[in-house]
Design a protein around this motif. Structure first.
Motif, PDB file in Angstrom:
ATOM      1  N   LEU A 187      67.393 -10.113 154.037  1.00 58.65           N
ATOM      2  CA  LEU A 187      66.099  -9.449 153.900  1.00 58.65           C
ATOM      3  C   LEU A 187      65.021 -10.407 153.402  1.00 58.65           C
ATOM      4  N   ILE A 188      65.351 -11.223 152.411  1.00 53.71           N
ATOM      5  CA  ILE A 188      64.319 -12.072 151.813  1.00 53.71           C
ATOM      6  C   ILE A 188      63.949 -13.256 152.695  1.00 53.71           C
ATOM      7  N   GLN A 189      64.626 -13.430 153.834  1.00 53.91           N
ATOM      8  CA  GLN A 189      64.245 -14.481 154.776  1.00 53.91           C
ATOM      9  C   GLN A 189      63.051 -14.076 155.637  1.00 53.91           C
ATOM     10  N   HIS A 190      62.718 -12.779 155.674  1.00 55.77           N
ATOM     11  CA  HIS A 190      61.615 -12.299 156.511  1.00 55.77           C
ATOM     12  C   HIS A 190      60.271 -12.751 155.948  1.00 55.77           C
ATOM     13  N   ASN A 191      59.294 -12.847 156.841  1.00 56.80           N
ATOM     14  CA  ASN A 191      57.941 -13.252 156.442  1.00 56.80           C
ATOM     15  C   ASN A 191      56.882 -12.183 156.700  1.00 56.80           C
ATOM     16  N   GLU A 192      57.274 -11.040 157.280  1.00 58.19           N
ATOM     17  CA  GLU A 192      56.287  -9.987 157.570  1.00 58.19           C
ATOM     18  C   GLU A 192      55.733  -9.379 156.272  1.00 58.19           C
ATOM     19  N   PRO A 193      54.553  -8.756 156.336  1.00 60.37           N
ATOM     20  CA  PRO A 193      53.981  -8.117 155.141  1.00 60.37           C
ATOM     21  C   PRO A 193      54.846  -6.995 154.583  1.00 60.37           C
ATOM     22  N   ALA A 194      55.625  -6.359 155.455  1.00 60.10           N
ATOM     23  CA  ALA A 194      56.525  -5.296 155.013  1.00 60.10           C
ATOM     24  C   ALA A 194      57.755  -5.291 155.906  1.00 60.10           C
ATOM     25  N   VAL A 195      58.917  -5.101 155.305  1.00 66.92           N
ATOM     26  CA  VAL A 195      60.182  -5.040 156.037  1.00 66.92           C
ATOM     27  C   VAL A 195      60.992  -3.883 155.459  1.00 66.92           C
ATOM     28  N   ILE A 196      61.593  -3.107 156.337  1.00 68.85           N
ATOM     29  CA  ILE A 196      62.386  -1.966 155.910  1.00 68.85           C
ATOM     30  C   ILE A 196      63.839  -2.172 156.336  1.00 68.85           C
ATOM     31  N   SER A 197      64.761  -1.869 155.453  1.00 68.03           N
ATOM     32  CA  SER A 197      66.184  -1.940 155.794  1.00 68.03           C
ATOM     33  C   SER A 197      66.577  -0.665 156.523  1.00 68.03           C
ATOM     34  N   VAL A 198      67.328  -0.816 157.604  1.00 76.71           N
ATOM     35  CA  VAL A 198      67.707   0.344 158.410  1.00 76.71           C
ATOM     36  C   VAL A 198      69.224   0.385 158.576  1.00 76.71           C
ATOM     37  N   LYS A 199      69.723   1.594 158.758  1.00 84.81           N
ATOM     38  CA  LYS A 199      71.163   1.803 158.880  1.00 84.81           C
ATOM     39  C   LYS A 199      71.430   2.855 159.949  1.00 84.81           C
ATOM     40  N   ALA A 200      72.398   2.606 160.808  1.00 79.79           N
ATOM     41  CA  ALA A 200      72.797   3.589 161.814  1.00 79.79           C
ATOM     42  C   ALA A 200      73.780   4.570 161.181  1.00 79.79           C
ATOM     43  N   VAL A 201      73.481   5.880 161.281  1.00 75.24           N
ATOM     44  CA  VAL A 201      74.329   6.917 160.685  1.00 75.24           C
ATOM     45  C   VAL A 201      74.570   8.028 161.699  1.00 75.24           C
ATOM     46  N   GLU A 202      75.549   8.870 161.404  1.00 75.16           N
ATOM     47  CA  GLU A 202      75.869   9.979 162.298  1.00 75.16           C
ATOM     48  C   GLU A 202      75.026  11.217 162.018  1.00 75.16           C
ATOM     49  N   ASN A 203      74.411  11.302 160.835  1.00 74.62           N
ATOM     50  CA  ASN A 203      73.629  12.484 160.453  1.00 74.62           C
ATOM     51  C   ASN A 203      72.181  12.112 160.131  1.00 74.62           C
ATOM     52  N   PRO A 204      71.439  11.565 161.094  1.00 72.17           N
ATOM     53  CA  PRO A 204      70.090  11.045 160.811  1.00 72.17           C
ATOM     54  C   PRO A 204      69.092  12.102 160.336  1.00 72.17           C
ATOM     55  N   SER A 205      69.313  13.378 160.646  1.00 72.07           N
ATOM     56  CA  SER A 205      68.357  14.416 160.253  1.00 72.07           C
ATOM     57  C   SER A 205      68.264  14.584 158.738  1.00 72.07           C
ATOM     58  N   GLU A 206      69.220  14.008 157.992  1.00 72.08           N
ATOM     59  CA  GLU A 206      69.185  14.091 156.533  1.00 72.08           C
ATOM     60  C   GLU A 206      68.401  12.945 155.905  1.00 72.08           C
ATOM     61  N   PHE A 207      67.855  12.062 156.734  1.00 72.59           N
ATOM     62  CA  PHE A 207      67.173  10.866 156.226  1.00 72.59           C
ATOM     63  C   PHE A 207      65.799  10.723 156.885  1.00 72.59           C
ATOM     64  N   GLY A 208      65.093   9.679 156.468  1.00 77.68           N
ATOM     65  CA  GLY A 208      63.917   9.254 157.195  1.00 77.68           C
ATOM     66  C   GLY A 208      64.351   8.421 158.376  1.00 77.68           C
ATOM     67  N   VAL A 209      63.960   8.822 159.576  1.00 74.27           N
ATOM     68  CA  VAL A 209      64.387   8.145 160.799  1.00 74.27           C
ATOM     69  C   VAL A 209      63.391   7.038 161.149  1.00 74.27           C
ATOM     70  N   ILE A 210      63.914   5.873 161.548  1.00 71.09           N
ATOM     71  CA  ILE A 210      63.084   4.713 161.843  1.00 71.09           C
ATOM     72  C   ILE A 210      63.191   4.397 163.335  1.00 71.09           C
ATOM     73  N   VAL A 211      62.070   4.492 164.024  1.00 72.60           N
ATOM     74  CA  VAL A 211      62.020   4.168 165.451  1.00 72.60           C
ATOM     75  C   VAL A 211      61.491   2.741 165.573  1.00 72.60           C
ATOM     76  N   THR A 212      62.252   1.888 166.254  1.00 72.76           N
ATOM     77  CA  THR A 212      61.872   0.481 166.382  1.00 72.76           C
ATOM     78  C   THR A 212      61.651   0.114 167.846  1.00 72.76           C
ATOM     79  N   GLU A 213      60.938  -0.992 168.023  1.00 68.37           N
ATOM     80  CA  GLU A 213      60.672  -1.520 169.364  1.00 68.37           C
ATOM     81  C   GLU A 213      60.596  -3.031 169.232  1.00 68.37           C
ATOM     82  N   ALA A 214      61.470  -3.718 169.966  1.00 68.85           N
ATOM     83  CA  ALA A 214      61.573  -5.176 169.832  1.00 68.85           C
ATOM     84  C   ALA A 214      61.905  -5.519 168.382  1.00 68.85           C
ATOM     85  N   ASP A 215      61.007  -6.248 167.696  1.00 66.60           N
ATOM     86  CA  ASP A 215      61.315  -6.672 166.327  1.00 66.60           C
ATOM     87  C   ASP A 215      60.465  -5.957 165.282  1.00 66.60           C
TER      88      ASP A 215
END
Length: 397
Positions: free
Chosen positions: A117-145
């Motif tokens: 995580l600390i290797q990134h240089n963007e102004p903000a970076v979010i950690s994401v995790k693939a789960v089987e029950n995404p409706s219980e979390f905040g869902v993150i939609v990504t595109e490219a990087d």
């Protein structure tokens, strides 16, 4: 690089365990869960910390102080009212002048992920995790990087990638925190701040989380987190083990503790300081036993978190349970931990029955609970602080 750790909340879903202390100070493998978070950061070279406190904050400040014991520096800052994650992070702005990692104090995270995580240089970076029950979390939609959309607990999630609650920010985030409005939950959400950044065309990156990540949100989550930590321990004995006691696997025994003849312990198990264990007891794997605990003759304990100053009288069985500070089990107390009909166990959170999703769960016991002799406690029972039972009483949920 600094780490900002949020530790202001009570953890109402963890009641009664949090009635006397904030959730982040509940013990896992005999140390506060917040300490495990700090140590993960230390392993990647972070030495400056800002801990945002609130509910019963004196317990955090008294334990950690300025951080010298760990060779680090800790600033403590108070969140006067718990108004959400954005508000909490905003409380740290005076202590941050560059990039910083932001974590919650009630999670387990692998240092390997923080290193990436600390290797990134963007102004903000979010950690994401693939789960089987995404409706219980905040869902993150990504595109490219980059992140293109953040959706809080959608009924019909478009993807299974969720917010793991671990971020990297630079000071740009504070500008967006100042612009963040109250959410439908009447809180200032950091995900709303980040969505505004996305909307303004700022590159918000993401880092997939592939290592250990456990969010301790409910009492029984402590059992999973405790087990994960115990799997990493190395055996050490600073106490006394009598010659007819048997230890298998990785077992830690604290200073001043005596393990009496006939005790049979299968690791991973950690036993704190000044405990009296046995004789003729059986301690099974994934159990942590705090300081000044007494476990009597003929007792069996399995996959439990037992906190300081608790006494477990002879001929007692406890399995898959979380037991608070200063409890006393009368002789012959039995805790059921498996539904005999094969269904998952229900328990109580904030006054409501919820499905734990577990086939094995014993008792969630607050501090200073006393049971009379031959008490029987059914699966999933929650016992409030200071409660007691009569001899032979049966507790059902």
């Amino acid at each position: 690089m600094k780490a900002v750790i949020l530790a202001a909340g009570e953890g109402t879903r963890m009641r009664p365990l949090t009635a006397a202390r904030p959730k982040v100070m509940l013990p896992l493998a005999n140390r506060p869960m917040l300490e495990h978070v700090i140590e993960a950061c230390i392993k990647v070279g972070i030495k400056d910390f800002v801990v945002v406190t609130g509910y019963k904050e004196e317990t955090i400040r008294d334990y950690f102080g300025d951080g010298k014991r760990w060779g680090i520096h800790i600033d403590h800052v108070t969140q006067e009212k718990q108004l959400g994650t954005a508000n909490a992070i905003g409380c740290a702005r005076e202590y941050v002048n560059g990039r910083f990692v932001q974590l919650n104090g009630d999670m387990l995270v692998d240092p390997t992920h923080l290193e990436k995580l600390i290797q990134h240089n963007e102004p903000a970076v979010i950690s994401v995790k693939a789960v089987e029950n995404p409706s219980e979390f905040g869902v993150i939609v990504t595109e490219a990087d980059k992140v293109v959309r953040i959706i809080e607990k959608p009924l019909d999630p478009p993807v299974k990638t969720v917010n793991a609650g671990i971020y990297l920010f630079d000071t740009t985030i504070f500008e967006y925190i100042d612009r963040t409005a109250l959410s439908p939950r009447n809180e200032y959400e950091i995900t709303d701040s980040m969505q505004m950044m996305v909307n303004d065309g700022i590159h918000v990156g993401f880092e997939p989380l592939t290592h250990v990540w456990l969010d301790v949100g409910r009492p029984w989550d402590m059992l999973d987190a405790n087990k994960a930590l115990l799997e990493k321990i190395k055996p050490k004995c600073e106490g006394t083990v009598e010659p007819m006691a048997t230890l298998h696997g990785d077992v830690i025994i604290g200073e001043g503790t005596i393990v009496r003849n006939g005790a049979y312990i299968i690791g991973p198990v950690v036993i704190g300081k000044n405990c009296d264990i046995g004789p003729n007891c059986f301690i099974r794997p994934s159990t942590s036993i705090g300081n000044n605990v007494h476990i009597g003759n003929g007792v069996e304990v399995k996959n439990c978190v037992i906190m300081d100053y608790t006494k477990i009288g002879h001929l007692t069985y406890i399995g898959d349970s979380v037991v608070g500070y200063g409890c006393n089990f009368g002789a012959g107390t039995k805790v059921a931990n498996l539904r005999h009909d094969g269904k998952s166990i229900k328990s109580i959170i904030k006054g409501k029955r919820v499905d734990t999703g577990r086939r094995k769960l014993g008792v969630i016991m607050g501090d200073d609970v006393h049971t009379g002799i031959n008490t029987s406690i059914n699966v999933g029972v929650v016992i409030e602080n200071g409660s007691g039972t009569r001899p032979g009483e049966v507790l059902m949920q």
